[in-house]
Scaffold this motif. Structure first.
Motif, PDB file in Angstrom:
ATOM      1  N   ILE A  16      19.649 -20.483 -29.092  1.00 46.50           N
ATOM      2  CA  ILE A  16      18.218 -20.311 -28.879  1.00 46.50           C
ATOM      3  C   ILE A  16      18.020 -19.127 -27.941  1.00 46.50           C
ATOM      4  CG2 ILE A  16      16.097 -21.389 -28.053  1.00 46.50           C
ATOM      5  CD1 ILE A  16      18.898 -23.688 -28.791  1.00 46.50           C
ATOM      6  N   GLN A  17      17.177 -18.184 -28.369  1.00 41.73           N
ATOM      7  CA  GLN A  17      16.941 -16.978 -27.578  1.00 41.73           C
ATOM      8  C   GLN A  17      15.461 -16.777 -27.317  1.00 41.73           C
ATOM      9  OE1 GLN A  17      18.848 -13.841 -29.847  1.00 41.73           O
ATOM     10  NE2 GLN A  17      20.737 -14.145 -28.693  1.00 41.73           N
ATOM     11  N   ARG A  18      15.171 -16.174 -26.173  1.00 36.32           N
ATOM     12  CA  ARG A  18      13.794 -15.868 -25.779  1.00 36.32           C
ATOM     13  C   ARG A  18      13.711 -14.372 -25.510  1.00 36.32           C
ATOM     14  NH1 ARG A  18      12.283 -19.543 -21.169  1.00 36.32           N
ATOM     15  NH2 ARG A  18      14.264 -18.793 -20.375  1.00 36.32           N
ATOM     16  N   LEU A  19      12.610 -13.751 -25.917  1.00 35.57           N
ATOM     17  CA  LEU A  19      12.390 -12.329 -25.657  1.00 35.57           C
ATOM     18  C   LEU A  19      12.265 -12.116 -24.160  1.00 35.57           C
ATOM     19  CD1 LEU A  19      12.025  -9.627 -27.104  1.00 35.57           C
ATOM     20  CD2 LEU A  19       9.583 -10.069 -27.146  1.00 35.57           C
ATOM     21  N   LYS A  20      13.054 -11.207 -23.635  1.00 41.93           N
ATOM     22  CA  LYS A  20      13.076 -10.943 -22.196  1.00 41.93           C
ATOM     23  C   LYS A  20      11.748 -10.340 -21.769  1.00 41.93           C
ATOM     24  CE  LYS A  20      15.821  -8.574 -18.737  1.00 41.93           C
ATOM     25  NZ  LYS A  20      16.895  -7.614 -18.523  1.00 41.93           N
ATOM     26  N   TYR A  21      11.174 -10.890 -20.688  1.00 42.72           N
ATOM     27  CA  TYR A  21       9.906 -10.391 -20.180  1.00 42.72           C
ATOM     28  C   TYR A  21       9.976 -10.330 -18.668  1.00 42.72           C
ATOM     29  CZ  TYR A  21       4.992  -9.529 -19.703  1.00 42.72           C
ATOM     30  OH  TYR A  21       3.792  -8.954 -19.397  1.00 42.72           O
ATOM     31  N   PRO A  22       9.527  -9.316 -18.012  1.00 42.47           N
ATOM     32  CA  PRO A  22       8.956  -8.110 -18.598  1.00 42.47           C
ATOM     33  C   PRO A  22      10.048  -7.265 -19.229  1.00 42.47           C
ATOM     34  CG  PRO A  22       9.055  -7.880 -16.224  1.00 42.47           C
ATOM     35  CD  PRO A  22       9.530  -9.275 -16.547  1.00 42.47           C
ATOM     36  N   PRO A  23       9.694  -6.564 -20.296  1.00 43.71           N
ATOM     37  CA  PRO A  23      10.705  -5.774 -20.990  1.00 43.71           C
ATOM     38  C   PRO A  23      11.167  -4.578 -20.176  1.00 43.71           C
ATOM     39  CG  PRO A  23       8.538  -5.385 -21.927  1.00 43.71           C
ATOM     40  CD  PRO A  23       8.383  -6.467 -20.907  1.00 43.71           C
ATOM     41  N   ASP A  24      12.436  -4.238 -20.363  1.00 44.13           N
ATOM     42  CA  ASP A  24      12.964  -3.022 -19.742  1.00 44.13           C
ATOM     43  C   ASP A  24      12.440  -1.819 -20.521  1.00 44.13           C
ATOM     44  OD1 ASP A  24      14.411  -4.471 -17.883  1.00 44.13           O
ATOM     45  OD2 ASP A  24      16.188  -4.560 -19.152  1.00 44.13           O
ATOM     46  N   VAL A  25      12.460  -0.668 -19.875  1.00 46.17           N
ATOM     47  CA  VAL A  25      12.045   0.551 -20.555  1.00 46.17           C
ATOM     48  C   VAL A  25      13.223   1.513 -20.600  1.00 46.17           C
ATOM     49  CG1 VAL A  25       9.597   0.378 -20.000  1.00 46.17           C
ATOM     50  CG2 VAL A  25      11.114   1.513 -18.414  1.00 46.17           C
ATOM     51  N   ASP A  26      13.258   2.324 -21.652  1.00 47.33           N
ATOM     52  CA  ASP A  26      14.325   3.326 -21.754  1.00 47.33           C
ATOM     53  C   ASP A  26      13.903   4.602 -21.029  1.00 47.33           C
ATOM     54  OD1 ASP A  26      12.544   4.597 -23.459  1.00 47.33           O
ATOM     55  OD2 ASP A  26      13.652   4.134 -25.276  1.00 47.33           O
ATOM     56  N   GLU A  27      14.727   5.645 -21.144  1.00 46.84           N
ATOM     57  CA  GLU A  27      14.444   6.892 -20.414  1.00 46.84           C
ATOM     58  C   GLU A  27      13.163   7.589 -20.871  1.00 46.84           C
ATOM     59  OE1 GLU A  27      17.429   7.768 -23.700  1.00 46.84           O
ATOM     60  OE2 GLU A  27      17.253   6.287 -22.132  1.00 46.84           O
ATOM     61  N   PHE A  28      12.627   7.204 -22.043  1.00 43.94           N
ATOM     62  CA  PHE A  28      11.392   7.809 -22.545  1.00 43.94           C
ATOM     63  C   PHE A  28      10.171   6.949 -22.250  1.00 43.94           C
ATOM     64  CE2 PHE A  28      14.841   9.219 -25.399  1.00 43.94           C
ATOM     65  CZ  PHE A  28      14.823  10.559 -25.058  1.00 43.94           C
ATOM     66  N   GLY A  29      10.372   5.805 -21.591  1.00 44.74           N
ATOM     67  CA  GLY A  29       9.264   4.923 -21.253  1.00 44.74           C
ATOM     68  C   GLY A  29       8.925   3.902 -22.331  1.00 44.74           C
ATOM     69  N   ALA A  30       9.709   3.865 -23.398  1.00 39.80           N
ATOM     70  CA  ALA A  30       9.458   2.899 -24.475  1.00 39.80           C
ATOM     71  C   ALA A  30      10.075   1.545 -24.106  1.00 39.80           C
ATOM     72  CB  ALA A  30      10.062   3.404 -25.781  1.00 39.80           C
ATOM     73  N   HIS A  31       9.400   0.470 -24.494  1.00 33.82           N
ATOM     74  CA  HIS A  31       9.902  -0.873 -24.225  1.00 33.82           C
ATOM     75  C   HIS A  31      11.107  -1.171 -25.106  1.00 33.82           C
ATOM     76  CE1 HIS A  31       6.643  -2.181 -21.615  1.00 33.82           C
ATOM     77  NE2 HIS A  31       5.825  -1.503 -22.406  1.00 33.82           N
ATOM     78  N   LYS A  32      12.137  -1.737 -24.495  1.00 32.48           N
ATOM     79  CA  LYS A  32      13.327  -2.145 -25.233  1.00 32.48           C
ATOM     80  C   LYS A  32      13.219  -3.637 -25.512  1.00 32.48           C
ATOM     81  CE  LYS A  32      16.410  -0.715 -22.242  1.00 32.48           C
ATOM     82  NZ  LYS A  32      17.679  -0.324 -21.599  1.00 32.48           N
ATOM     83  N   GLU A  33      13.459  -4.023 -26.772  1.00 33.64           N
ATOM     84  CA  GLU A  33      13.423  -5.436 -27.132  1.00 33.64           C
ATOM     85  C   GLU A  33      14.787  -6.049 -26.828  1.00 33.64           C
ATOM     86  OE1 GLU A  33      13.362  -7.331 -31.328  1.00 33.64           O
ATOM     87  OE2 GLU A  33      11.272  -7.015 -30.751  1.00 33.64           O
ATOM     88  N   GLU A  34      14.830  -6.903 -25.809  1.00 39.26           N
ATOM     89  CA  GLU A  34      16.070  -7.556 -25.419  1.00 39.26           C
ATOM     90  C   GLU A  34      15.862  -9.059 -25.448  1.00 39.26           C
ATOM     91  OE1 GLU A  34      18.390  -6.017 -22.117  1.00 39.26           O
ATOM     92  OE2 GLU A  34      16.928  -4.400 -21.969  1.00 39.26           O
ATOM     93  N   TRP A  35      16.860  -9.770 -25.946  1.00 36.88           N
ATOM     94  CA  TRP A  35      16.808 -11.225 -26.066  1.00 36.88           C
ATOM     95  C   TRP A  35      17.803 -11.841 -25.103  1.00 36.88           C
ATOM     96  CZ3 TRP A  35      13.234 -13.499 -29.233  1.00 36.88           C
ATOM     97  CH2 TRP A  35      12.573 -12.654 -30.132  1.00 36.88           C
ATOM     98  N   GLU A  36      17.384 -12.934 -24.447  1.00 38.80           N
ATOM     99  CA  GLU A  36      18.285 -13.668 -23.577  1.00 38.80           C
ATOM    100  C   GLU A  36      18.509 -15.059 -24.148  1.00 38.80           C
ATOM    101  OE1 GLU A  36      16.594 -14.087 -19.673  1.00 38.80           O
ATOM    102  OE2 GLU A  36      14.612 -14.546 -20.465  1.00 38.80           O
ATOM    103  N   THR A  37      19.740 -15.529 -24.069  1.00 44.88           N
ATOM    104  CA  THR A  37      20.093 -16.845 -24.593  1.00 44.88           C
ATOM    105  C   THR A  37      19.710 -17.910 -23.580  1.00 44.88           C
ATOM    106  OG1 THR A  37      21.905 -15.923 -25.869  1.00 44.88           O
ATOM    107  CG2 THR A  37      22.001 -18.267 -25.401  1.00 44.88           C
ATOM    108  N   ILE A  38      18.969 -18.932 -24.045  1.00 46.53           N
ATOM    109  CA  ILE A  38      18.564 -20.019 -23.145  1.00 46.53           C
ATOM    110  C   ILE A  38      19.291 -21.319 -23.469  1.00 46.53           C
ATOM    111  CG2 ILE A  38      16.337 -19.032 -22.580  1.00 46.53           C
ATOM    112  CD1 ILE A  38      15.077 -20.941 -24.599  1.00 46.53           C
ATOM    113  N   GLY A  39      20.059 -21.335 -24.545  1.00 47.84           N
ATOM    114  CA  GLY A  39      20.810 -22.536 -24.866  1.00 47.84           C
ATOM    115  C   GLY A  39      21.500 -22.435 -26.209  1.00 47.84           C
ATOM    116  N   THR A  40      22.511 -23.271 -26.382  1.00 44.50           N
ATOM    117  CA  THR A  40      23.217 -23.397 -27.653  1.00 44.50           C
ATOM    118  C   THR A  40      23.210 -24.871 -28.019  1.00 44.50           C
ATOM    119  OG1 THR A  40      24.621 -21.499 -27.127  1.00 44.50           O
ATOM    120  CG2 THR A  40      25.400 -22.978 -28.841  1.00 44.50           C
ATOM    121  N   ARG A  41      22.896 -25.181 -29.257  1.00 42.89           N
ATOM    122  CA  ARG A  41      22.797 -26.568 -29.698  1.00 42.89           C
ATOM    123  C   ARG A  41      23.417 -26.734 -31.085  1.00 42.89           C
ATOM    124  NH1 ARG A  41      21.391 -27.774 -25.188  1.00 42.89           N
ATOM    125  NH2 ARG A  41      19.566 -28.934 -24.542  1.00 42.89           N
ATOM    126  N   ARG A  42      23.856 -27.952 -31.354  1.00 46.46           N
ATOM    127  CA  ARG A  42      24.225 -28.348 -32.706  1.00 46.46           C
ATOM    128  C   ARG A  42      22.909 -28.660 -33.419  1.00 46.46           C
ATOM    129  NH1 ARG A  42      28.881 -26.603 -33.998  1.00 46.46           N
ATOM    130  NH2 ARG A  42      28.825 -28.004 -35.760  1.00 46.46           N
TER     131      ARG A  42
END
Length: 120
Positions: A16-42
């Motif tokens: 299970i992943q959640r979109l990281k907020y607030p998003p990081d920005v790259d060297e051009f100021g664009a938002h990078k879409e990064e996902w963080e894992t909040i759990g693993t389940r069967r």
């Protein structure tokens, strides 16, 4: 699935992943879409339905998937498509297939298991 799944029904593994907020920005100021894992389940991952849509002059396949898994408190944060946080599943049993969560249901209202409706 009408009733709570048994342990033997939970044959798939999902992350299970959640979109990281607030998003990081790259060297051009664009938002990078990064996902963080909040759990693993069967889980029990099953294709609920599929259809083809004609968009423009192209055919686009749409597959809807239902996922049964044990209750995870972080999934209760899911508030819909327009309100955050955005969440998704990685279906580890199917080569890290991305399943975008469209709805989180708590069918028994006892916080024992979730039914997720997802789109591939």
């Amino acid at each position: 699935m009408d009733k709570m799944p048994h342990a033997g029904d939970l044959r798939d593994q999902v992350e299970i992943q959640r979109l990281k907020y607030p998003p990081d920005v790259d060297e051009f100021g664009a938002h990078k879409e990064e996902w963080e894992t909040i759990g693993t389940r069967r889980a029990n991952v099953g294709d609920a339905s599929g259809r083809e849509l004609w968009l423009g002059k192209q055919v686009e396949a749409e597959v809807n998937v239902s996922v049964d898994l044990r209750y995870l408190p972080e999934l209760a944060e899911w508030r819909g498509l327009k309100q955050g946080p955005k969440m998704r599943l990685l279906d580890k049993s199917n080569g890290n297939r991305v399943l975008n969560i469209m709805a989180v249901l708590n069918p028994d209202s006892r916080h024992i298991w979730h039914l997720l409706l997802c789109r591939v």
